[in-house]
Every structure is written in C-alpha cells, then in structure tokens.
Design a protein around this motif. Structure first.
Motif, PDB file in Angstrom:
ATOM      1  N   THR A  98      -5.162   1.983   2.431  1.00  0.00           N
ATOM      2  CA  THR A  98      -3.947   1.282   2.810  1.00  0.00           C
ATOM      3  C   THR A  98      -4.227  -0.209   2.950  1.00  0.00           C
ATOM      4  OG1 THR A  98      -3.248   3.259   3.985  1.00  0.00           O
ATOM      5  CG2 THR A  98      -2.090   1.218   4.514  1.00  0.00           C
TER       6      THR A  98
ATOM      7  N   HIS B 140      -4.743  -1.832  -0.457  1.00  0.00           N
ATOM      8  CA  HIS B 140      -3.473  -1.980  -1.190  1.00  0.00           C
ATOM      9  C   HIS B 140      -2.672  -3.162  -0.657  1.00  0.00           C
ATOM     10  CE1 HIS B 140      -3.818   2.589  -2.126  1.00  0.00           C
ATOM     11  NE2 HIS B 140      -4.482   1.860  -2.996  1.00  0.00           N
TER      12      HIS B 140
ATOM     13  N   LEU C  92      -0.418  -4.651  -3.568  1.00  0.00           N
ATOM     14  CA  LEU C  92       0.198  -3.499  -4.222  1.00  0.00           C
ATOM     15  C   LEU C  92       1.336  -2.952  -3.379  1.00  0.00           C
ATOM     16  CD1 LEU C  92      -2.859  -1.465  -5.587  1.00  0.00           C
ATOM     17  CD2 LEU C  92      -1.161  -2.758  -6.886  1.00  0.00           C
ATOM     18  N   ASP C  93       1.284  -3.231  -2.088  1.00  0.00           N
ATOM     19  CA  ASP C  93       2.286  -2.708  -1.165  1.00  0.00           C
ATOM     20  C   ASP C  93       2.545  -3.776  -0.110  1.00  0.00           C
ATOM     21  OD1 ASP C  93       4.043  -0.917  -0.135  1.00  0.00           O
ATOM     22  OD2 ASP C  93       2.537   0.565   0.506  1.00  0.00           O
TER      23      ASP C  93
ATOM     24  N   PHE D 291      -8.519  -4.796  -9.957  1.00  0.00           N
ATOM     25  CA  PHE D 291      -8.682  -3.556  -9.204  1.00  0.00           C
ATOM     26  C   PHE D 291      -9.590  -2.566  -9.922  1.00  0.00           C
ATOM     27  CE2 PHE D 291      -4.685  -4.924  -7.265  1.00  0.00           C
ATOM     28  CZ  PHE D 291      -4.860  -4.537  -5.941  1.00  0.00           C
TER      29      PHE D 291
ATOM     30  N   ASP E 128     -11.749   0.408  -4.757  1.00  0.00           N
ATOM     31  CA  ASP E 128     -11.513   1.492  -3.807  1.00  0.00           C
ATOM     32  C   ASP E 128     -12.387   2.688  -4.178  1.00  0.00           C
ATOM     33  OD1 ASP E 128     -10.573   3.249  -1.933  1.00  0.00           O
ATOM     34  OD2 ASP E 128      -8.447   2.997  -2.434  1.00  0.00           O
TER      35      ASP E 128
END
Ligand code: ADP
Ligand code: MG
Lengths: 248, 845
Positions: free
Chosen positions: A49, A52, A57-58, A90, A169
C-alpha cells in the motif's frame, strides 16, 4: 543531498463491508536522491500500500506525496499518470511483462507509451539489455524466459527512462536464492554505479540488507528506521541482530 | 442444488455476455423468420396473381400476329355452343399524364382494354377500393393501388392519354386494383379501361392480344377443337404457367438471396454462441474441474454446458421469432410499396416459424458443442492445475467447428427444401459454404494480415496500435472467428453489390447494343415504313429514323415448326461498335453478309439451345408461307425484344421486305445528328411519340427501368446485411470483453508505467478497428469470390459479360467494417480504462 521523494502523514483506509481497515495509519518519510531504501515488514503490514501511494498508483485517504517537487496528491488522474510516466519505474513480484511483446519491446515499452518511437532509443535498449545480460534474448517472448530472466527484463524496463525513483515490490519474492541474488546485485549496482534512487519493498531481511537504510513497517506504521550505510558486502547479520533487538 | 442450477448461474454470472449471445441468436432467427414469412407472403401473392391472370377462363389464346384478333372472330366464338364467355384484352403502350400544371407527371405504361361485361364473366375485379368498370364508362379507368399511391394520386384523379383525339374528356380513376391481381403484370405499371374507350381515343383500334375463354364445366377436346377451328388468325395457346412465368422468376431470386442472408445471420449467431460458451468454459475450467473431482461425470459436465446453450437458444429463438415477425412486416411493407417483389398480407406459417425456431436452437447447440466437448474431456487434475492454454494446432481446434457448421448448413438447406419455399438451393448453399470457409480461414491469415493492415493503425495509434495488434494473436481461434463472423456479414454486402453492379453493367451493354444512338420510338401498332418515315424524320435534330420491320415467323426444321420473331434492321444504323455484340464470326464479315442479303443474325441463347452455329442454314417462313433459307452470319449476345424470350432473328430491311413482305415497323430507331445534345433530342423524340400515340424510349431510361427493381431489392438486402453486421459487432464486443477480463493485470502494469486512461481506451479501440479492417479485407476477397461464382453460375445473359467491380462499395465496406468495429470497441474500451490499478496488481500478490 536533495530530497527526491517525500511523504507526509499518509493514511490509507479501505472500506471493508460495514467497517473499515486502516492499511496505513500516518506514515511520513523522506528519501534523498541516490538513496537505496528498503521497506520491510510482515505480510499484511501495509508495505505494498505504501509503495503504491509513493509511486502515485493510488491516492491516500489523507496526507501528501511529493515526487521530485511535484505534489501528486493534488493532481488529476491524467497528470498523475504523466508524472508517474516521467518520474517512476516499477518492478512487481511477477507477471511484470506483456506476454505478446518481445523482450526488446517490453524493455522499450516506456518509450512506446510516451509516444516515442523505439527506433530512436535503440542504443539505450541495447545498453539496458546488456546491463541485465539478455542481449541475445531480445527477440524472445517472455514465456520463453525463466522467472529470473523475466525479472531482469522487468528491471531493465523500469530503468529505461532513467526514472527519478525505482519502486520494487518484492522483486525477488518469486525467485530462488541464486536468481534472487542476481536481481538484488543488479539493483545495488544501479544504485551504486548509476546513482539510481531505489525503494525496495520486501519481507526478507537478506534483501533489505542491500539497502542503505531500512524502514520497518508494522500495522501500517513505520516502527523503526535502521541506517546500514552503503556496504559492498550486503551482510545481513547486523540487520537481523537489530531487528531481534527490536523484538521483530 | 441441482446441476441445472449451475448452468443457470453460469449464464447469470456474465449478464452482458449472455445477453449478447441471446441477441445474436435472436437477430439471426429474426432474419430467417422474416425471410420465411416474406417468402410465404410472396408465394401467396404469386398464387393469387396467377389465378387472376386467367381467372375462371379455361383457355387463353394469344394472337400470333401483331394485328391481333379481329372483332369478327370474337363474335364467331361467342356463337359457339359451350362457349360461355369470351373476354378479349387489347393492349397498347401509351404515354399518360396527370392534369397539366405545376405537378404534371408523365408516365409511359401499358394500357389494357377490356370488355367490362365479358371480363366480369371470367374474373372478379380484385379492387382495393372504388368500383369496377361498367359497360358504358367512356372515361373510367382502373389503376393499380400501389401505382396510385406511389405517384401521389388518389381515387377520382384525372389522367390524360397523350395523342388522344381532340375533344375527348379526360379519364378518371374509379377503382384501385389490388397489386396481386391483374395489376401484378408489368411491375404494376398499367391501366385498364374499356376497350371501346381505348379504340375511340385513337385513329386506329388497339390490337386484341388475347382472348380468355370460359368453356363451361369440364370442357372436352371437341369443344376446344371447335374453338380453334373457328379462328382464322394464327394463335398460340397459353397456359396459366406461361402467363405467370415472368412473375415467378423474380420471386425465386428474391427468396433465394433473402434466405442466404437469413442463414448467414444464423451462422453468425452460432459463432457468437460458440465463442461465448468457449469463453465461459475457459473461465470456469477450475470450477468444472472441482465438479469432476467431486464425482461429476463427463456426461454431466457436457449436460451442464449444453443446457446453458439450450437456454440461450430457446430464449434467443423465441425473441427472434417475435422480432422476425416485426421485421417481416417492415419488409413486406417496403416490398409492396416499391413493388420490387409481389407480396400480400403478413402470413404466419406455423410450420415455417417452427423451422426457424428449430434452426435457431439447432445452430446454438452445434455452436456450443465444441466447447461442451472440451469441458467434458477435461480431466479433474488438468482443470485444477494453474491455467495453461492447450496448445493444439489451429486446424485441430477448428476442425470440429468446420465439420459442425457444414452439417448445420446442409441440415438447414434440407429443412428449407422440405418446408417448400422455392429457391435455387445450390448457389445459396455454395455461397454459404464459401462464406463460412472464409470465416474459418480468418484464424489462419490473421497474423500476416494483421501485420499488413495493422501498419496504418500503428502509425496512427502508436504504442496503443502495437499493443492492440499484439492482442489480436492472444487467442487466434477466438479472434479469428470473431473477425470471420464480421467478415461474413461484410462479404455478403460485397457479393451482392458486385452482382448488382455487374448486372447493371450488363444491362447498360445490352441496352446500348440494341438501341444504337440511344433513342427510339415504340408504336402500339406497326406503322408503314414508307408512309410514316417522313413523320419520324420530321423530328428536330434527327439524322435518320430507321424502322425495324418486325414480323412473326416460324422456324422450320425437318417439317417441324417453332414460333419465332423476325426483325429487319438497317445494317448501316446498327453498324457502330457498341451495337449488336457479335460472336461466331468477325464483325465485318457478319455485316457484309447481312448487307448482301440472305443472311440472318441469331440470338445466342436460341443458338445455344437448339444448336445453331454460324454457317448453318435456317429455314424461315410466314405461317403457312414459302420457306426461305437464310445463312446464319453471326450470333448476337442480345437481340431486339420480341414475343419470344430469345428476342428477334435479325435480317436486313431489304430481306424483310422482299422475302417476307414486311413493310411496317413498331420500333423506330431514332439516330440523332452528331451535334445534337441527348436531352434536347430526347424532348424532340418525345414530341413525335406523343403525336403518334406512341412510346418514346431512351437507352438510359430503359437501363434504369430494367435495373429498378434490382436496385430496390439491393436496398432491402443491404438492410438485412446491416443486421448481420450488427451481430458481427456484438461478437467483437464479446471477444474484446473477454480479452480484457483476461489481462486486467497486464493493463494495470501498463497503467503503472504511465499509460493514461485515454491510451488504454485507444489501445482497445485500435484492436477493435484492426479486427474490422481485417474483416473488411477478407470480406472483399471472399465477397468477390462469391460474386464471381454467382455471376458465372447464373444463367442470366446480363451477367455474361463478367464482373464489374463496385469500387466505391468496396472502399465503403472497408471503412464501414473498420468504423463499426471501432464503435463496438468503445464500450469494452471504457471498461478497460476504468479498471482499478492497485486492486488488479494485488490480485496476484
Ligand atoms: N483493496 C483493499 N481493500 C481492503 N483492504 C485492503 C486492500 N488492500 C490492502 N488491504 C489491507 O491493507 C493491509 C495492508 O495490505 P498490503 O499493503 O498489501 O500489505 P503487504 O504488502 O505488507 O503485505 C492488509 O491488511 C490488507 O488486507
Ligand atoms: Mg505486498
């Protein structure tokens, strides 16, 4: 050194039926240019989380992320995407590649997406393939590669546009010891030799030991910060000892 | 829970996809249903029209000579015992206009004169409204209902006969004839009035062309003998079938092509179902594996999938029948208003509807059979392993489909044959075979074709274009079939358009070859060449008025006689390179022989039928007259129209006069002076024609007239093809949707690398557009093949000249295919663009 990435008081709350889950409960951090930072924690602690949100991304429920001077939380979807395109690279745990494109095309993907003909970047792509040792497999399809080779392609792709920050990640989560080490060596190499800023998310102390600094995450909060400095030997024992002291 | 519940849930889990499949089947069944209903409506109309042509008459006698029957003969026939009624019909082509003024309209049509009282004895006046003609109704006229409405007229309106004697009152429409009665002739371009009125209107009476005789109950040979013995004039006995033949041929062609579209749509529906079921099975492999592991037999699994398909088929077919009835109402409305094909009412043939339903259900089940068998063959272990695509060869994967579809087509054709609709089955079957073959081939040529057609898209869409193209080869069978389905619909448009264009070209060639100079006047009764030539040559701008001396003759072979028609033409008028397409001898030799005399040109169709070649000798005579031996000097592709279907045998004017004693002509070729514009000359010719109560002809009008009903039908078929294109587009929506479902993770990766929402949309639209473009390219190839086959297989002389390519249509098909497909891609594109990034990345971690 200049701060290239900054997060202020990030909160991420997911609705879960009637209730809510706090995946992140107020995370602040700053990453300097050229730094190799690892984010460590158990499964479910909120590492992904966080990555991201840091990569745009979020969006956080509250708080702010600033990449290279741009506050991405304030941007609309389109501009956030364009910032991501320009500033970040990424690498995920697996299924990183577009199966129907060749290895070379996968590496060139960031250029393609930017509307930049790959033909103009032939040298750069060759250089990247050389970096990850896959020059002779440029025309292969991803499914003709081993898992380790696929991750190397993903890494080459993430580095293609020389992004301000590389976000990975669990890039070795799906690999055996040897191939995992190859990826980590490549990451360290690009940080040390090319000055690439890297944020590596992992639950594995051996991987985190490659970083200059380790942020320990638990229940959506940064519980500790362990400065290791840049070390050629990637020795994991000091980190493990430190974690044990912290009771982790 | 019963296993059937699983089948239901499988469908409900994907409502959009299920709905698309049902709509696909429904549209296919709708077109078949509409075709069956329209076909049956047209059969009914044909039956009723045929019955009206002869009415209750037992015998129709057609006059052999242009002069027709003499009134005296009618009196004599009426006096015979057993003869209960003699209804004479006279005919004359006339120019008719509405009342002068701003809206004045001019028509050239066939005017029939009847004896109202005698006619009422042999047939009922089938009127939509108004009243029939009565014995003394000097101004009354009956007009076909659709002709009246098409031309904005109504009951009670006045009509003027061009060239009518001074001081005669205008005619008034007192009755509207049903289109399926007598008005079925001449495409409904006719008027009926009393014979007395017709005769009194002009200086010369109109020739009595035929007599319809009622010989009472059960007429015997003797009664017929007595009738024929009474006749002085040469005559031919015409049967009901003879009279109806020109009507019937149009119907057959129509039903055949409409059926082709119905079956094409149905096959498309089956493709859609097959694709849908394959996707469902693919997605639920794991679930099916679990069922198998829990002890479900492979037969039960087969049952689950087939039950799903059956549900789709029943729902789709039922909807399709309803939609088909609505569609049929539209088609019948269109056909009856344009008179392209004779139709009546909206019949609902239960048998036909059942056939449509069975076909819908049948193709659905067959379409689902391949995926169902694949599901049933899954071993529990195989299904539970992480998904891996079976990598069998393309041909292996397609083979069962190819076989299955061919079986369906054959079965469909059989069913149709049994259900009794008249149609040339073989060309339809072959066309369908070609189309399906092309569709299956799509999977094989997808890759190379996408590389070529993809180029402009990659230029235009950039990375999105490249990614879109890559997606085409993700599942080549699925994409291939989707492209193939769209291709079939477009290919049908190409094939039809090409056949129509070729027919138009043929018609133009034909008309040009028999009307050198492009203008002529046709008179109802032959006019003496010497006497009337000055009248014709008084036309402003005329170079020469050349009479065609026509006379009925008999062709004598070994004592046998066959009816034929002879026309004397001026070789100089017909000796321009577009006139009379000669084969069998060099043009110059043929004309030299014709000029020298004793030579005849024979229509190719006749030559082929009875085996005549250049150099043969042909015996021709006036009925009962001396036999003249003429040398066959050339064969003509098209000849001047005559009473016989082949057209006239052509000799020189001199031979016609000297050997056969013909001095009168009913067709006058009007050759304009070189510098007179065609439109000016046409007006002058019209004036002369009106003076002579005759019909002006131009090559252009004639070509338009001959192509008119074809053009209308093509309009209707294009509408049907559009339905097929819509089904094809649904298939694209379906396939793209599944493709996107399969690569949500991939799209998330692209998005994380900075691909914008707009770029994702463009990628999907590019993929869709490429499918459309490939379908368009394949459709042009396949459609032209089908057209080639239809053109070369067709017996029609118009098509003998070969294909003429409708270039604008081909370009349009490519653009429309690409455009419609791109439109179909819009919805999946939006779905793809709105996919969340993070959730789809996490799904796998
Ligand atoms: N989309 C989501 N909806 C609800 N809860 C989520 C969602 N994504 C993550 N979570 C929850 O947030 C927490 C942190 O998840 P994540 O960041 O993926 O952890 P990590 O990567 O450290 O394993 C977990 O408890 C997870 O269940
Ligand atoms: Mg994670």
């Amino acid at each position: 050194m200049a701060v290239i990435l900054e997060a202020r008081d990030l909160v991420k709350r997911y609705p879960l039926g009637e209730a809510e889950v706090d995946a992140l409960r107020g995370v602040s951090l700053a990453v300097e240019q050229g730094e190799f930072v690892a984010i460590m924690g158990a499964s479910g602690s909120g590492k992904s989380t966080m990555l991201h949100l840091l990569g745009g991304l979020d969006l956080p429920t509250s708080g702010e992320v600033v990449i290279d001077g741009i506050s991405i939380s304030a941007l609309d979807e389109e501009h956030r995407t364009l910032t991501r395109r320009a500033k970040t690279g990424f690498v995920f745990q697996f299924f990183n590649l577009i199966p129907l494109l060749s290895v070379g095309e996968n590496v060139a993907l960031p250029f393609l997406i930017a509307g930049d003909p790959a033909s103009r970047h032939r040298e750069r792509i060759a250089e990247l393939l050389a970096l990850v040792g896959l020059v002779d497999k440029a025309d292969h399809r991803p499914d003709q590669l081993s898992a380790g080779e696929q991750q190397r392609v993903a890494l080459a792709r993430a580095l293609a546009t020389k992004p301000a920050i590389l976000l990975a990640d669990e890039p070795t989560g799906n690999l055996d010891y040897t191939t995992g080490t190859e990826i980590l060596d490549l990451l360290w190499d690009s940080a040390d030799r090319l000055g690439q800023t890297i944020i590596l998310v992992t639950h594995d102390a051996r991987a985190a030991a490659y970083a200059d600094r380790v942020l320990v995450v638990r229940d959506g909060e940064i519980r500790d910060e362990i400065a290791l400095g840049r070390r050629k030997d990637h020795e994991a024992r000091p980190l493990i000892r430190r974690l044990a002291e912290l009771g982790l | 829970m019963r296993l059937a519940t699983i089948a239901w849930r499988g469908l409900l889990a994907r409502p959009l996809r299920t709905a698309l499949a049902i709509v696909g089947i429904a549209l296919g069944v709708a077109v078949v249903t509409a075709t069956i209903i329209t076909g049956s409506s047209s059969e009914q109309a044909l039956r009723s029209a045929t019955a009206d042509l002869l009415g209750r008459a037992d015998l129709r006698l057609r006059a052999f000579d242009d002069a027709g029957f003499r009134p005296r003969t009618i009196q004599a026939l009426r006096a015979l015992p057993n003869v209960e009624a003699v209804a004479p019909v006279s005919e004359r082509r006339l120019t008719v206009s509405t009342t002068p003024g701003d809206n004045e309209r001019v028509f050239t049509l066939l005017v029939m004169g009847i004896d109202p009282e005698a006619d009422a004895l042999v047939r009922d006046p089938r009127l939509d409204s108004g009243v029939p003609l009565s014995a003394d109704s000097p101004t009354d006229v009956l007009a076909p209902a659709s002709w009246v409405s098409r031309n904005g007229l109504e009951l009670g309106d006045q009509l003027l006969l061009a060239g009518r004697r001074e001081g005669m009152p205008p005619l008034r429409i007192i009755g509207l004839m049903a289109d399926t009665g007598l008005a079925a002739r001449e495409n409904g371009d006719l008027l009926i009035l009393s014979r007395t009125t017709l005769d009194e209107s002009f200086g010369v009476p109109a020739p009595i062309r035929y007599l319809d005789l009622d010989l009472g109950d059960e007429p015997d040979e003797a009664a017929i003998e007595r009738v024929t013995a009474t006749l002085d004039e040469p005559f031919v006995v015409e049967t009901e079938a003879d009279a109806a033949a020109p009507l019937a041929s149009a119907q057959e062609g129509f039903v055949g092509v409409a059926l082709l579209f119905g079956l094409v749509s149905l096959v498309l529906g089956a493709f859609l179902v097959g694709n849908t079921m394959a996707m469902t099975v693919g997605e639920r492999t794991r679930e099916l594996g679990l069922l198998r592991a829990a002890g479900t037999t492979s037969r039960q699994v087969l049952g689950i999938v087939l039950r799903q398909a059956a549900a789709l088929g029943v729902l789709g077919s039922a909807l399709g029948i309803v939609a088909g009835i609505v569609l049929a109402a539209g088609m019948i409305g269109f056909l009856s208003s344009t008179r392209a094909v004779l139709v009546v009412g909206l019949p609902l043939p239960i048998g036909g509807l059942l056939v449509a339903f069975a076909l819908g259900l049948g193709v659905t089940l067959v379409g689902a059979l391949v995926p169902a068998m694949r599901a049933a063959r899954l071993s529990p272990l195989e299904a539970l392993r992480p998904s891996r695509r079976t990598d069998r060869g393309l041909l292996d994967r397609l083979r069962p489909l190819i076989v299955a579809e061919l079986v369906v087509v054959a079965a469909a054709m059989l069913l149709v044959a049994v259900s009794g609709i008249r149609t040339p089955i073989l060309p339809v079957l072959l066309s369908l075979g070609l189309l399906i073959g092309g569709a299956v081939a799509a999977a094989f040529v997808l890759e190379p074709l996408s590389r070529i057609t993809g180029r402009p898209f990659e230029r235009f869409f950039g990375a999105q274009g490249r990614l879109g193209r890559a997606n085409l080869s993700r599942d080549r069978v699925r994409t291939g079939l989707t492209v193939g389905a769209m291709m079939i619909a477009l290919a049908a448009v190409v094939a039809l358009g090409t056949v129509a264009e070729s027919a138009r070209a043929g018609t133009e060639r034909r008309v040009a070859s028999i009307l050198p100079g492009g203008h002529a006047i046709r008179v109802g009764l032959p006019l003496d060449a010497e006497t009337f030539r000055p009248t014709f040559e008084a036309t402003v701008g005329v170079e020469v008025a050349s009479p065609v001396l026509d006379v009925p003759v008999v062709r004598v072979t070994d004592g046998d006689q066959e009816e034929a028609a002879l026309a004397g033409i001026d070789p100089n008028v017909f000796d321009d390179e577009n006139a009379l397409i000669i084969s069998g001898a060099p043009r110059a030799d043929a004309y030299a022989a014709l000029r020298a005399g004793g030579a005849v040109f024979v229509p190719e169709s006749l030559a082929r039928r009875v085996g005549i070649a250049v150099g043969d000798v042909m015996g021709l005579a006036l009925p009962g007259g001396e036999i003249h031996e003429l040398a066959v000097a050339g064969l003509v592709e098209f000849s001047l129209p005559a009473r016989t279907a082949d057209g006239a045998l052509l000799v020189s004017t001199a031979d016609a006069r000297d050997l056969f004693g013909v001095t009168a002509a009913s067709l006058w070729i009007m050759v304009p002076q070189a510098d007179v514009p065609s439109s000016v000359f046409a007006a002058a010719v019209r004036e002369t024609a009106v003076q002579l109560a005759a019909e002006p002809l131009t090559a252009r009008d004639l070509a338009v007239e001959l192509s008119r009903s074809l053009d209308r039908l093509i309009g209707l078929f294009d509408a049907l093809a559009l339905i097929a294109v819509v089904i094809g587009a649904l298939g694209i929506v379906n396939t793209l949707g599944v493709g996107i479902g399969e690569r949500v993770r991939e799209i998330a990766i692209l998005r994380s690398h900075g691909m914008t929402v707009g770029q994702v949309q463009a990628m999907v639209v590019a993929e869709a557009a490429m499918m459309g473009a490939i379908a368009g390219v394949l459709a042009i190839v396949t459609g032209l093949l089908v057209a080639f086959m239809l053109v070369n297989g067709g017996a029609s002389a118009e098509l003998a000249a070969g294909l003429r390519l409708p270039w604008p249509l081909l370009v349009a098909v490519l653009l429309v295919g690409t455009g419609v497909a791109a439109l179909a891609g819009l919805y999946p594109a939006r779905v793809a663009a709105s996919l969340p990034i993070v959730r789809n990345l996490k799904h796998f971690e």
